[in-house]
Motif scaffolding. Structure first.
Motif, PDB file in Angstrom:
ATOM      1  N   ALA A  66      23.298  25.860 -17.882  1.00  0.00           N
ATOM      2  CA  ALA A  66      23.116  25.862 -19.332  1.00  0.00           C
ATOM      3  C   ALA A  66      24.422  25.565 -20.054  1.00  0.00           C
ATOM      4  O   ALA A  66      24.448  24.807 -21.038  1.00  0.00           O
ATOM      5  CB  ALA A  66      22.547  27.204 -19.785  1.00  0.00           C
ATOM      6  N   VAL A  67      25.520  26.142 -19.572  1.00  0.00           N
ATOM      7  CA  VAL A  67      26.828  25.865 -20.174  1.00  0.00           C
ATOM      8  C   VAL A  67      27.160  24.386 -20.034  1.00  0.00           C
ATOM      9  O   VAL A  67      27.593  23.730 -21.003  1.00  0.00           O
ATOM     10  CB  VAL A  67      27.924  26.738 -19.520  1.00  0.00           C
ATOM     11  CG1 VAL A  67      29.309  26.311 -20.011  1.00  0.00           C
ATOM     12  CG2 VAL A  67      27.681  28.218 -19.821  1.00  0.00           C
ATOM     13  N   ASP A  68      26.965  23.829 -18.849  1.00  0.00           N
ATOM     14  CA  ASP A  68      27.255  22.411 -18.621  1.00  0.00           C
ATOM     15  C   ASP A  68      26.402  21.518 -19.510  1.00  0.00           C
ATOM     16  O   ASP A  68      26.884  20.503 -20.048  1.00  0.00           O
ATOM     17  CB  ASP A  68      27.015  22.048 -17.148  1.00  0.00           C
ATOM     18  CG  ASP A  68      28.050  22.654 -16.216  1.00  0.00           C
ATOM     19  OD1 ASP A  68      29.118  23.072 -16.715  1.00  0.00           O
ATOM     20  OD2 ASP A  68      27.789  22.710 -14.998  1.00  0.00           O
ATOM     21  N   THR A  69      25.134  21.882 -19.680  1.00  0.00           N
ATOM     22  CA  THR A  69      24.240  21.082 -20.514  1.00  0.00           C
ATOM     23  C   THR A  69      24.725  21.036 -21.955  1.00  0.00           C
ATOM     24  O   THR A  69      24.753  19.964 -22.586  1.00  0.00           O
ATOM     25  CB  THR A  69      22.811  21.652 -20.468  1.00  0.00           C
ATOM     26  OG1 THR A  69      22.296  21.483 -19.146  1.00  0.00           O
ATOM     27  CG2 THR A  69      21.893  20.943 -21.459  1.00  0.00           C
ATOM     28  N   LEU A  70      25.118  22.185 -22.476  1.00  0.00           N
ATOM     29  CA  LEU A  70      25.571  22.218 -23.864  1.00  0.00           C
ATOM     30  C   LEU A  70      26.930  21.539 -24.027  1.00  0.00           C
ATOM     31  O   LEU A  70      27.224  20.997 -25.093  1.00  0.00           O
ATOM     32  CB  LEU A  70      25.626  23.654 -24.368  1.00  0.00           C
ATOM     33  CG  LEU A  70      24.255  24.324 -24.554  1.00  0.00           C
ATOM     34  CD1 LEU A  70      24.419  25.736 -25.084  1.00  0.00           C
ATOM     35  CD2 LEU A  70      23.380  23.520 -25.516  1.00  0.00           C
ATOM     36  N   THR A  74      25.036  29.245 -26.831  1.00  0.00           N
ATOM     37  CA  THR A  74      25.365  28.850 -28.206  1.00  0.00           C
ATOM     38  C   THR A  74      26.003  30.011 -28.963  1.00  0.00           C
ATOM     39  O   THR A  74      26.975  29.829 -29.707  1.00  0.00           O
ATOM     40  CB  THR A  74      24.104  28.371 -28.940  1.00  0.00           C
ATOM     41  OG1 THR A  74      23.566  27.240 -28.256  1.00  0.00           O
ATOM     42  CG2 THR A  74      24.414  27.979 -30.375  1.00  0.00           C
ATOM     43  N   GLU A  75      25.481  31.216 -28.765  1.00  0.00           N
ATOM     44  CA  GLU A  75      26.004  32.385 -29.473  1.00  0.00           C
ATOM     45  C   GLU A  75      27.449  32.693 -29.096  1.00  0.00           C
ATOM     46  O   GLU A  75      28.240  33.097 -29.955  1.00  0.00           O
ATOM     47  CB  GLU A  75      25.127  33.601 -29.209  1.00  0.00           C
ATOM     48  CG  GLU A  75      23.791  33.541 -29.926  1.00  0.00           C
ATOM     49  CD  GLU A  75      22.940  34.768 -29.656  1.00  0.00           C
ATOM     50  OE1 GLU A  75      23.470  35.766 -29.110  1.00  0.00           O
ATOM     51  OE2 GLU A  75      21.738  34.740 -29.993  1.00  0.00           O
ATOM     52  N   VAL A  76      27.805  32.502 -27.835  1.00  0.00           N
ATOM     53  CA  VAL A  76      29.186  32.811 -27.425  1.00  0.00           C
ATOM     54  C   VAL A  76      30.111  31.617 -27.600  1.00  0.00           C
ATOM     55  O   VAL A  76      31.337  31.776 -27.589  1.00  0.00           O
ATOM     56  CB  VAL A  76      29.245  33.296 -25.956  1.00  0.00           C
ATOM     57  CG1 VAL A  76      28.364  34.522 -25.768  1.00  0.00           C
ATOM     58  CG2 VAL A  76      28.845  32.199 -24.971  1.00  0.00           C
ATOM     59  N   GLY A  77      29.531  30.407 -27.750  1.00  0.00           N
ATOM     60  CA  GLY A  77      30.341  29.195 -27.922  1.00  0.00           C
ATOM     61  C   GLY A  77      30.529  28.465 -26.612  1.00  0.00           C
ATOM     62  O   GLY A  77      31.287  28.928 -25.742  1.00  0.00           O
ATOM     63  N   ALA A  78      29.851  27.344 -26.457  1.00  0.00           N
ATOM     64  CA  ALA A  78      29.879  26.613 -25.188  1.00  0.00           C
ATOM     65  C   ALA A  78      31.273  26.145 -24.800  1.00  0.00           C
ATOM     66  O   ALA A  78      31.577  26.008 -23.611  1.00  0.00           O
ATOM     67  CB  ALA A  78      28.930  25.407 -25.261  1.00  0.00           C
ATOM     68  N   ASP A  79      32.129  25.892 -25.771  1.00  0.00           N
ATOM     69  CA  ASP A  79      33.466  25.366 -25.482  1.00  0.00           C
ATOM     70  C   ASP A  79      34.498  26.457 -25.221  1.00  0.00           C
ATOM     71  O   ASP A  79      35.651  26.156 -24.880  1.00  0.00           O
ATOM     72  CB  ASP A  79      33.929  24.471 -26.632  1.00  0.00           C
ATOM     73  CG  ASP A  79      33.104  23.204 -26.746  1.00  0.00           C
ATOM     74  OD1 ASP A  79      32.649  22.707 -25.691  1.00  0.00           O
ATOM     75  OD2 ASP A  79      32.892  22.723 -27.875  1.00  0.00           O
ATOM     76  N   ASP A  80      34.101  27.695 -25.365  1.00  0.00           N
ATOM     77  CA  ASP A  80      35.022  28.793 -25.073  1.00  0.00           C
ATOM     78  C   ASP A  80      35.314  28.795 -23.573  1.00  0.00           C
ATOM     79  O   ASP A  80      34.395  28.648 -22.760  1.00  0.00           O
ATOM     80  CB  ASP A  80      34.389  30.123 -25.487  1.00  0.00           C
ATOM     81  CG  ASP A  80      35.376  31.282 -25.447  1.00  0.00           C
ATOM     82  OD1 ASP A  80      35.892  31.592 -24.346  1.00  0.00           O
ATOM     83  OD2 ASP A  80      35.611  31.885 -26.499  1.00  0.00           O
ATOM     84  N   PRO A  81      36.580  28.956 -23.173  1.00  0.00           N
ATOM     85  CA  PRO A  81      36.904  28.973 -21.741  1.00  0.00           C
ATOM     86  C   PRO A  81      36.165  30.056 -20.964  1.00  0.00           C
ATOM     87  O   PRO A  81      35.941  29.915 -19.756  1.00  0.00           O
ATOM     88  CB  PRO A  81      38.422  29.224 -21.723  1.00  0.00           C
ATOM     89  CG  PRO A  81      38.903  28.736 -23.053  1.00  0.00           C
ATOM     90  CD  PRO A  81      37.785  29.043 -24.016  1.00  0.00           C
ATOM     91  N   ARG A  82      35.788  31.131 -21.635  1.00  0.00           N
ATOM     92  CA  ARG A  82      35.071  32.230 -20.979  1.00  0.00           C
ATOM     93  C   ARG A  82      33.576  32.184 -21.296  1.00  0.00           C
ATOM     94  O   ARG A  82      32.880  33.205 -21.214  1.00  0.00           O
ATOM     95  CB  ARG A  82      35.665  33.572 -21.404  1.00  0.00           C
ATOM     96  CG  ARG A  82      37.126  33.741 -21.014  1.00  0.00           C
ATOM     97  CD  ARG A  82      37.596  35.168 -21.186  1.00  0.00           C
ATOM     98  NE  ARG A  82      36.939  36.077 -20.252  1.00  0.00           N
ATOM     99  CZ  ARG A  82      36.022  36.990 -20.595  1.00  0.00           C
ATOM    100  NH1 ARG A  82      35.638  37.090 -21.861  1.00  0.00           N
ATOM    101  NH2 ARG A  82      35.496  37.768 -19.692  1.00  0.00           N
ATOM    102  N   ALA A  83      33.092  31.004 -21.637  1.00  0.00           N
ATOM    103  CA  ALA A  83      31.684  30.878 -22.034  1.00  0.00           C
ATOM    104  C   ALA A  83      30.741  31.390 -20.958  1.00  0.00           C
ATOM    105  O   ALA A  83      29.750  32.062 -21.258  1.00  0.00           O
ATOM    106  CB  ALA A  83      31.365  29.424 -22.372  1.00  0.00           C
ATOM    107  N   HIS A  84      31.043  31.080 -19.704  1.00  0.00           N
ATOM    108  CA  HIS A  84      30.108  31.459 -18.640  1.00  0.00           C
ATOM    109  C   HIS A  84      29.956  32.975 -18.508  1.00  0.00           C
ATOM    110  O   HIS A  84      28.834  33.493 -18.610  1.00  0.00           O
ATOM    111  CB  HIS A  84      30.516  30.827 -17.311  1.00  0.00           C
ATOM    112  CG  HIS A  84      29.552  31.113 -16.197  1.00  0.00           C
ATOM    113  ND1 HIS A  84      29.672  32.224 -15.385  1.00  0.00           N
ATOM    114  CD2 HIS A  84      28.445  30.460 -15.771  1.00  0.00           C
ATOM    115  CE1 HIS A  84      28.690  32.241 -14.507  1.00  0.00           C
ATOM    116  NE2 HIS A  84      27.927  31.184 -14.711  1.00  0.00           N
TER     117      HIS A  84
END
Length: 204
Positions: free
Chosen positions: A119-123, A145-155
């Motif tokens: 999901a992170v990769d898709t966004l 989306t809520e945590v921000g896909a581009d955040d380094p700690r998104a996963h």
């Protein structure tokens, strides 16, 4: 879980304590059941009287009966990719709560979840997978989306957010909201650490 503790785990708090005690036995390397279970143990379990239902991921590194040191008849287990809900899952949970009197529902995410990574990769890339994997991604995407896909700690953040979103959805389920409001049932979220074996509860 012994017969006596089965009787004592009929409230949400007692059921949660029983699960976490089992996880501590697992982490310490001193499981009671050890998962050297036999056909004889299955027969001896008798009638089904589970005290919790666990919704977890299909990841082969997260065997729920083992990490909570549970034996036959003690917990009901449902596993989907990243514990994604659908009608069959919700219906199954409604059944064990309503018909079997289970007082606790736990949603368990885990570190390094592949479905959340998809999901992170898709966004991040905009490249949506094909087939039914797309359904899983779509269900997890709001957490990313809520945590921000581009955040380094998104996963890792999305793993936790997705657990909490799943908990909120279950707590609002038509057949669960009444028992939850009355305190007869609780729905909790947690995350399993692949490195340590520990389960950590999340605030909801």
């Amino acid at each position: 879980m012994t017969g006596s503790s089965a009787g004592a785990a009929r409230t949400p708090r007692a059921a949660l304590a029983e699960l976490l005690t089992g996880n501590r036995r697992f982490v310490s390397g001193q499981p009671v059941h050890g998962h050297d279970v036999t056909a004889a143990a299955a027969v001896a379990s008798g009638d089904q009287q589970p005290y919790a239902v666990l919704l977890g991921c299909i990841d082969s590194r997260v065997p729920l009966e083992a990490i909570f040191d549970q034996t036959f008849g003690s917990i009901c287990v449902i596993r989907t990719g990243a514990h994604v809900l659908d009608r069959a899952v919700c219906g199954s949970i409604e059944y064990v709560v309503g018909q079997l009197g289970v007082p606790l529902v736990m949603v368990l995410g885990h570190e390094r979840c592949g479905a959340v990574a998809s999901a992170v990769d898709t966004l991040r890339t905009g490249e949506r997978p094909g087939g039914s994997l797309a359904y899983l991604v779509d269900q997890i995407a709001p957490a990313v989306t809520e945590v921000g896909a581009d955040d380094p700690r998104a996963h890792p953040m999305a793993v936790r957010r997705h657990v909490l979103r799943t908990v909120a959805t279950l707590r609002a389920d038509d057949l669960l909201t009444g028992p939850v409001a009355e305190g007869r049932v609780d729905v909790v979220g947690a995350v399993y650490d692949l490195a340590t074996g520990e389960v950590t509860l999340l605030d909801h």
